[in-house]
Design an enzyme around this catalytic site. Structure first.
Site, PDB file in Angstrom:
ATOM      1  N   THR A  95       0.805  -1.251  -0.127  1.00 21.71           N
ATOM      2  CA  THR A  95       0.078   0.068   0.132  1.00 21.71           C
ATOM      3  C   THR A  95       0.839   1.505   0.084  1.00 21.71           C
ATOM      4  O   THR A  95       0.361   2.384  -0.018  1.00 21.71           O
ATOM      5  CB  THR A  95      -0.949   0.015   1.223  1.00 21.71           C
ATOM      6  OG1 THR A  95      -0.088  -0.197   2.248  1.00 21.71           O
ATOM      7  CG2 THR A  95      -1.881  -0.732   1.210  1.00 21.71           C
ATOM      8  N   LYS A  96       1.984   1.043   0.204  1.00 16.30           N
ATOM      9  CA  LYS A  96       2.949   2.582   0.069  1.00 16.30           C
ATOM     10  C   LYS A  96       3.019   3.087  -1.135  1.00 16.30           C
ATOM     11  O   LYS A  96       2.594   2.376  -2.210  1.00 16.30           O
ATOM     12  CB  LYS A  96       4.319   1.765   0.578  1.00 16.30           C
ATOM     13  CG  LYS A  96       4.205   1.370   1.981  1.00 16.30           C
ATOM     14  CD  LYS A  96       3.899   2.242   3.154  1.00 16.30           C
ATOM     15  CE  LYS A  96       4.058   1.941   4.548  1.00 16.30           C
ATOM     16  NZ  LYS A  96       2.850   1.193   5.144  1.00 16.30           N
TER      17      LYS A  96
END
Ligand SMILES: Cc1ncc(COP(=O)(O)O)c(C=O)c1O
Length: 357
Positions: A178-179
């Protein structure tokens, strides 16, 4: 449903992974080295050391700086648990300092009061993609002889007065999916200090300088070439991804009503890992539910500050941190990722303004 996060994997990543799989060399090798070099360039530092996650990057960085039992490390209670857990892993003691309510980051004005003779390090966390106020933090560290380990796990490409997050002290990044960019799982340590860089390399690889000669206790915290191939392809897209996040964040700031929108102080480059608003008046959970019904994914980062998590409460980490506690009841993150269309952005604005405006 408009998701809160969306993985953007293209042909470049797929091709790069297949290339590694075909090479017959999957473990840490030339791709990891190439990824480290490119990451150091991105961050504006001399050395980058890849690890298996952001958590292990923090753990290794603390060990490399010799932080251990009896030492105190100052950090924020309003963060993902790994920032503080890494301090427990090395048997040091986390000391929490409350946040600035505008930036959600550790309040430098409150740090000095928390420094004792045992304090060895500060871990400022650049939350949501916004750098901490690094000038006073670096000045305090210098005045008291403290190490600064930046938790830049959410801040790839973020800047503070033209300098990148992760380039002030020893930087630690996460490459979780998700970064702002990912390597599937992975982490990166950044530093300009040759000695620290070498210690990090040794600690991540079983304390080994010469093959099968172990000078000290180390770990297997290596990154594989498969992960590095994904990370390297993603790194080439970081600027484009960040620009899209920044444009989406600007659009939301200009159009949302009835919520407190995020602000980046003058001279900061906020890369919007999360776009986090405050919903005041006890309405946060109702708004979250309303948005879910309208098909908009949201997140609460974080619903419980670290000092109130069971594992910390049971160990009697003293102190109350009113701003962190208030933020936990008011924050709501909205989609801001690069895969959003302008129609998605309109839908988010209409939905939030109907519920809050
Ligand atoms: C602020 C912060 N610190 C540390 C971490 C740990 O990174 P990882 O999940 O890669 O171990 C994360 C990741 O979620 C994070 O957001």
């Amino acid at each position: 449903m408009i998701p809160i996060a969306k993985l953007l994997i293209g042909e470049e990543e797929k091709h790069a992974v297949l290339e590694v799989l075909s090479s017959g060399m999957l473990a840490q090798g030339p791709k990891v080295r190439a990824f480290e070099e490119a990451f150091a360039d991105m961050c504006g530092v001399q050395y980058a050391i890849a690890t298996s996650s952001g958590t292990t990057a923090l753990h290794v960085a603390l060990l490399a700086h010799g932080i251990g039992p009896g030492d105190e490390v100052i950090t924020t209670p309003f963060t993902f648990i790994a920032s503080a857990n890494s301090i427990l892993y090395v048997r040091a003691r986390p000391v929490f300092v409350d946040i600035n309510p505008v930036t959600f980051n550790i309040d430098p004005a409150q740090i000095e009061a928390a420094i004792t003779l045992q304090t060895k390090a500060i871990i400022p966390v650049h939350l949501f993609g916004l750098s901490c106020d690094m000038e006073p933090i670096m000045a305090l560290a210098q005045a008291h002889g403290l190490v600064v380990i930046e938790d830049a796990c959410q801040a790839h490409g973020a800047e503070y007065h033209g300098k990148r997050a992760g380039s002030f002290g020893t930087g630690c990044f996460s490459l979780y999916p998700t970064k702002n960019i990912t390597s599937a799982e992975g982490g990166m340590i950044t530093t300009d200090d040759e000695v620290i860089a070498e210690r990090c390399q040794v600690t991540r690889q079983h304390g080994m300088r010469r093959r099968y000669y172990h000078d000290e206790l180390g770990f297997n915290f290596r990154m594989t070439d498969v992960h590095a191939a994904i990370g390297l392809a993603q790194l080439q897209k970081l600027e484009r991804f960040n620009e899209a996040r920044i444009a989406n964040g600007r659009f939301l700031n200009e159009h949302l009503a009835g919520v407190i929108t995020p602000t980046a102080p003058e001279g900061y480059r906020h890369v919007f890992h999360q776009y986090t608003v405050r919903v005041t008046g006890g309405r946060r959970d109702a708004v979250l539910e309303g948005l879910r019904e309208k098909g908009i994914g949201t997140g609460v980062y974080y619903p419980v500050p670290v000092h109130q998590q069971r594992v910390y409460v049971d160990q009697e980490y003293e102190g109350t941190f009113p701003e962190a506690e208030r933020a936990a009841t008011e924050v709501l993150s909205l989609p801001v990722h690069p895969a959003l269309s302008s129609a998605d952005m309109e839908t988010i604005v209409v939905a939030v303004n109907e519920l809050c405006g």
